[in-house]
Design a protein around this motif. Structure first.
Motif: not given
Length: 399
Positions: A158-186
């Motif tokens: 949903i974040f990808q689709r919202a970003h493509e629609a011009g909505i300012h989209t951000a995730q704010v979390s622990s830096p540990t999660f930035e590059h995890t596969p679960l973050t990438k696909i979810a």
């Protein structure tokens, strides 16, 4: 619950009726319905409001507190006075919870939140699940063994689709999660902002919310769940985390920019399980449960059981006989037909679901003391469809 006369032996056992399992509110009030509702109100094409009680807002922030179930929150007003004051706001002012989805576990729930899809579609149907292509158990939280993330979960977030629609989209979390596969696909799409402290996350989430005329911001806190697993819900450590996260929510709520809605939710609840043989059924020591089983997946309160080819019917019969009064025990096709994983199960997901699926009704676990020593030692557990695990808040603050 139908009880057996144990003086008559196992022949008298009456398994739980699968129709009594309380299904998640897929399509009207589950975690998978939250973001589609928010972005539909923000006029992103292809979405419709699924949770009818929620009102539109230009700026939406979702704060997901790992492990903070509805029943646990309601039981601790002294530790969480601010959150308690918001209970009446839940689900658009109805004062009702939403549901996690089955199984009620982090990887499954985060995928449901981020994709807007139930487990049968996004394809993360548990803590561990068999990869039909390799025959190995795949840990979907830690992503081991390595599997191509976008082959495993191919849908856009949903974040990808919202970003493509011009909505300012951000995730704010622990830096540990930035590059995890679960973050990438979810949870990917827009920008990821890593911050270590909870206070910094709240401040940055408020800044990101104000950064666009239409915004979608997600933030996350893990340690309520962590302390619950390790020490249990009756521990000072768990209560201390609840007190801390209560202050975090208030900190964020007091910084909301105009035209904003903050939604506080969770991925699942939790139950403490006693450390006795009756409550903790050890698969590794139980020859009946092991017979004909090739792999044991899932977690203690939501098991995927993969049978040796040709033994599926026998395994189902034995698991139902041994556990059927305390667990809802279903064959794969029965669980799918009953809607446990949502209204549809994609073909690629079908073989990830166990030949037998066992979901706890009572305060009991199916542990595996030798093969899963860490998980078997946890005090707090989750995964099944009981209210303590399924029901999560959807608290709301508006500016």
């Amino acid at each position: 619950m139908v009880t057996a006369d144990f003086t008559g032996g196992w022949d008298d056992v009456q398994p739980l009726d699968l129709a009594t399992a309380p299904l998640p509110e897929y399509g009207t009030g589950s975690l998978a319905d939250l973001l589609p509702t928010l972005v539909a109100h923000q006029e992103v094409d292809g979405f419709a409001p699924a949770i009818p009680e929620l009102a539109p807002a230009d700026r939406n922030c979702v704060f997901l507190i790992d492990g903070l179930g509805w029943e646990q929150l309601r039981a601790h007003p002294a530790e969480a006075p601010f959150l308690t004051s918001l209970l009446g706001s839940s689900r658009g002012g109805t004062g009702r919870p939403i549901t996690a989805g089955f199984p009620a576990t982090t990887a499954t729930s985060l995928a449901s939140v981020g994709t807007g899809l139930p487990p049968g579609a996004h394809g993360l149907p548990g803590y561990t699940a068999r990869n039909p292509d390799t025959g190995e158990l795949m840990n979907q939280l830690r992503w081991k063994p390595w599997t191509d993330p976008h082959a495993w979960q191919p849908y856009p977030t949903i974040f990808q689709r919202a970003h493509e629609a011009g909505i300012h989209t951000a995730q704010v979390s622990s830096p540990t999660f930035e590059h995890t596969p679960l973050t990438k696909i979810a949870l990917s799409g827009g920008t990821f902002r890593g911050r270590l402290s909870g206070e910094d996350r709240m401040d940055l989430a408020a800044e990101q919310l104000a950064a666009g005329d239409r915004s979608l911001v997600y933030t996350y806190y893990a340690e309520v769940d962590g302390k619950g697993h390790r020490f249990g819900l009756d521990s000072d450590a768990w209560r201390g985390q609840l007190m801390y996260v209560d202050r975090l929510v208030q900190r964020l709520a007091e910084q909301l920019p105009p035209r904003s809605a903050l939604y506080v939710t969770a991925d699942h609840g939790m139950v403490d399980i006693p450390f006795d043989e009756d409550s903790r059924i050890d698969f590794d020591e139980d020859w009946e449960l092991r017979a004909g089983v090739a792999l044991l997946g899932g977690e203690g309160r939501a098991r995927h059981v993969y049978a040796v080819p040709g033994a599926e019917a026998d395994v189902l019969a034995v698991w139902r006989e041994v556990l059927g009064e305390r667990f809802w025990v279903a064959g794969r096709d029965e669980a799918i037909a009953a809607g446990w994983f949502g209204p549809r199960v994609d073909e690629r997901v079908h073989g990830r679901i166990g030949d037998v699926v066992a979901a706890a009704h009572d305060d009991a676990l199916i542990i595996a003391s030798r093969t899963e020593p860490h998980e078997s030692a946890m005090v707090g557990n989750h995964g099944s469809m009981t209210p303590a695990e399924q029901l999560v808040p959807l608290l709301e603050v508006r500016s």
